[in-house]
Design a protein around this motif. Structure first.
Motif, PDB file in Angstrom:
ATOM      1  N   MET A   1       0.809  -1.000   0.052  1.00  0.00           N
ATOM      2  CA  MET A   1      -0.111   0.049  -0.027  1.00  0.00           C
ATOM      3  C   MET A   1       0.887   0.978   0.206  1.00  0.00           C
ATOM      4  SD  MET A   1      -3.151  -0.595   2.760  1.00  0.00           S
ATOM      5  CE  MET A   1      -2.206  -0.760   4.015  1.00  0.00           C
ATOM      6  N   ASN A   2       0.252   2.407  -0.468  1.00  0.00           N
ATOM      7  CA  ASN A   2       0.932   3.429  -0.579  1.00  0.00           C
ATOM      8  C   ASN A   2       0.319   4.375   0.946  1.00  0.00           C
ATOM      9  OD1 ASN A   2       2.368   3.546  -3.046  1.00  0.00           O
ATOM     10  ND2 ASN A   2       0.490   3.554  -3.989  1.00  0.00           N
ATOM     11  N   ILE A   3       1.172   4.512   1.790  1.00  0.00           N
ATOM     12  CA  ILE A   3       1.037   5.043   3.044  1.00  0.00           C
ATOM     13  C   ILE A   3       1.324   6.378   3.328  1.00  0.00           C
ATOM     14  CG2 ILE A   3       0.970   4.505   5.606  1.00  0.00           C
ATOM     15  CD1 ILE A   3       1.189   1.512   4.929  1.00  0.00           C
ATOM     16  N   PHE A   4       0.640   7.286   3.733  1.00  0.00           N
ATOM     17  CA  PHE A   4       0.886   8.771   3.530  1.00  0.00           C
ATOM     18  C   PHE A   4       0.800   8.971   5.104  1.00  0.00           C
ATOM     19  CE2 PHE A   4       0.705   8.559  -0.667  1.00  0.00           C
ATOM     20  CZ  PHE A   4       0.773   9.579  -1.289  1.00  0.00           C
ATOM     21  N   PHE A   5       1.916   9.707   5.704  1.00  0.00           N
ATOM     22  CA  PHE A   5       1.952  10.091   7.176  1.00  0.00           C
ATOM     23  C   PHE A   5       2.200  11.799   6.812  1.00  0.00           C
ATOM     24  CE2 PHE A   5       3.365   6.085   7.838  1.00  0.00           C
ATOM     25  CZ  PHE A   5       3.090   5.529   9.112  1.00  0.00           C
ATOM     26  N   ASP A   6       1.228  12.364   7.869  1.00  0.00           N
ATOM     27  CA  ASP A   6       1.458  13.735   8.010  1.00  0.00           C
ATOM     28  C   ASP A   6       2.598  14.032   8.761  1.00  0.00           C
ATOM     29  OD1 ASP A   6       0.299  16.503   8.287  1.00  0.00           O
ATOM     30  OD2 ASP A   6      -0.265  16.103  10.276  1.00  0.00           O
ATOM     31  N   VAL A   7       2.903  15.429   8.777  1.00  0.00           N
ATOM     32  CA  VAL A   7       4.259  15.841   9.711  1.00  0.00           C
ATOM     33  C   VAL A   7       3.745  16.368  11.050  1.00  0.00           C
ATOM     34  CG1 VAL A   7       6.064  17.266   9.665  1.00  0.00           C
ATOM     35  CG2 VAL A   7       5.548  16.030   7.543  1.00  0.00           C
ATOM     36  N   ASP A   8       3.278  17.640  11.079  1.00  0.00           N
ATOM     37  CA  ASP A   8       3.171  18.342  12.332  1.00  0.00           C
ATOM     38  C   ASP A   8       1.927  17.647  13.041  1.00  0.00           C
ATOM     39  OD1 ASP A   8       5.014  20.223  11.691  1.00  0.00           O
ATOM     40  OD2 ASP A   8       3.582  21.170  10.481  1.00  0.00           O
ATOM     41  N   TYR A   9       2.519  17.320  14.278  1.00  0.00           N
ATOM     42  CA  TYR A   9       1.789  16.426  15.162  1.00  0.00           C
ATOM     43  C   TYR A   9       1.245  15.175  15.082  1.00  0.00           C
ATOM     44  CZ  TYR A   9       1.540  21.794  16.010  1.00  0.00           C
ATOM     45  OH  TYR A   9       2.042  22.930  16.196  1.00  0.00           O
ATOM     46  N   THR A  10       1.734  14.657  13.870  1.00  0.00           N
ATOM     47  CA  THR A  10       1.515  13.286  13.503  1.00  0.00           C
ATOM     48  C   THR A  10       2.756  12.384  13.821  1.00  0.00           C
ATOM     49  OG1 THR A  10      -0.212  13.792  12.083  1.00  0.00           O
ATOM     50  CG2 THR A  10       0.833  11.544  11.686  1.00  0.00           C
ATOM     51  N   ILE A  11       3.895  12.902  13.168  1.00  0.00           N
ATOM     52  CA  ILE A  11       5.176  12.175  13.345  1.00  0.00           C
ATOM     53  C   ILE A  11       6.092  13.117  13.942  1.00  0.00           C
ATOM     54  CG2 ILE A  11       4.880  10.513  11.458  1.00  0.00           C
ATOM     55  CD1 ILE A  11       7.217  12.367   9.787  1.00  0.00           C
ATOM     56  N   LEU A  12       5.857  14.579  13.891  1.00  0.00           N
ATOM     57  CA  LEU A  12       6.642  15.699  14.604  1.00  0.00           C
ATOM     58  C   LEU A  12       6.062  16.183  15.455  1.00  0.00           C
ATOM     59  CD1 LEU A  12       9.715  16.759  13.778  1.00  0.00           C
ATOM     60  CD2 LEU A  12       8.437  18.540  12.732  1.00  0.00           C
ATOM     61  N   GLY A  13       6.593  16.663  16.747  1.00  0.00           N
ATOM     62  CA  GLY A  13       6.167  17.154  18.005  1.00  0.00           C
ATOM     63  C   GLY A  13       6.220  18.703  17.490  1.00  0.00           C
ATOM     64  N   LEU A  14       5.516  19.310  18.688  1.00  0.00           N
ATOM     65  CA  LEU A  14       5.786  21.001  18.653  1.00  0.00           C
ATOM     66  C   LEU A  14       7.276  21.165  19.152  1.00  0.00           C
ATOM     67  CD1 LEU A  14       4.278  23.658  18.665  1.00  0.00           C
ATOM     68  CD2 LEU A  14       3.807  23.192  21.115  1.00  0.00           C
ATOM     69  N   ASP A  15       7.903  20.275  19.622  1.00  0.00           N
ATOM     70  CA  ASP A  15       9.220  20.549  20.361  1.00  0.00           C
ATOM     71  C   ASP A  15      10.145  20.111  19.270  1.00  0.00           C
ATOM     72  OD1 ASP A  15       8.717  17.777  20.535  1.00  0.00           O
ATOM     73  OD2 ASP A  15       9.618  17.806  22.852  1.00  0.00           O
ATOM     74  N   ASN A  16       9.847  19.747  18.076  1.00  0.00           N
ATOM     75  CA  ASN A  16      10.525  19.326  16.997  1.00  0.00           C
ATOM     76  C   ASN A  16      11.106  18.044  17.255  1.00  0.00           C
ATOM     77  OD1 ASN A  16      10.868  20.258  14.209  1.00  0.00           O
ATOM     78  ND2 ASN A  16      12.913  21.468  14.797  1.00  0.00           N
ATOM     79  N   THR A  17      10.587  16.986  18.042  1.00  0.00           N
ATOM     80  CA  THR A  17      11.075  15.639  18.282  1.00  0.00           C
ATOM     81  C   THR A  17      10.257  14.811  17.311  1.00  0.00           C
ATOM     82  OG1 THR A  17       9.587  15.413  20.025  1.00  0.00           O
ATOM     83  CG2 THR A  17      11.894  16.229  20.565  1.00  0.00           C
ATOM     84  N   LEU A  18      10.737  13.819  16.970  1.00  0.00           N
ATOM     85  CA  LEU A  18      10.313  12.684  16.082  1.00  0.00           C
ATOM     86  C   LEU A  18       9.126  11.871  17.191  1.00  0.00           C
ATOM     87  CD1 LEU A  18      10.263  11.905  13.315  1.00  0.00           C
ATOM     88  CD2 LEU A  18      11.944   9.953  13.883  1.00  0.00           C
TER      89      LEU A  18
END
Length: 145
Positions: A1-18
């Motif tokens: 499958m082609n799986i799409f991940f969002d960035v902000d608040y999905t894989i990346l925190g407000l503090d810029n951590t993964l």
């Protein structure tokens, strides 16, 4: 499958951590022959991919439509419709089908959402659905509060 991940608040925190377990989840999905794409309503986020060394896992990076989701894919250069999305915005997940995740803000917060995401993807790949309450089928109506 082609799986799409969002960035902000999905894989990346407000503090810029993964988000915890992101790389491990990506690797497990690749091991099962899925393709991983990253997209964001803030444009192509290559800086996030490079900073967190996600290049080996990612097949492409795109701008995410924030409205008229299906209609804007071509305009934004997304070459195909996602098979499955992971996002903290329920409207995006409802449009394409996938997993709604609670927003991730800080590294210090306990978070096991990527493990849950992986289980839901496995369910969907095997059966076309999931019983998990965070799974949304394509075209699901998002209730207005």
């Amino acid at each position: 499958m082609n799986i799409f991940f969002d960035v902000d608040y999905t894989i990346l925190g407000l503090d810029n951590t993964l988000r915890p377990q992101t790389k491990e989840t990506f690797q497990a999905l690749l091991d099962e022959d899925h393709q991983i794409y990253i997209w964001s309503g803030m444009g192509e986020r290559w800086e996030v991919i490079e900073k967190h060394q996600l290049n080996p896992y990612v097949s492409g990076v795109f701008e995410k439509p924030t409205h008229h989701f299906h209609e804007r894919l071509e305009e934004l250069g997304v070459p195909f419709e996602p098979d499955f999305v992971i996002d903290d915005y329920p409207e995006v997940v409802a449009a394409f089908g996938g997993v709604w995740v609670p927003p991730y803000f800080f590294k210090r917060s306990p978070d096991r959402e990527m493990e849950r995401v992986y289980r839901i993807v496995q369910d969907f790949a095997a059966t076309g659905t999931s019983e998990d309450k965070q799974y949304r089928a394509k075209g699901t109506i998002v209730p207005l509060f």
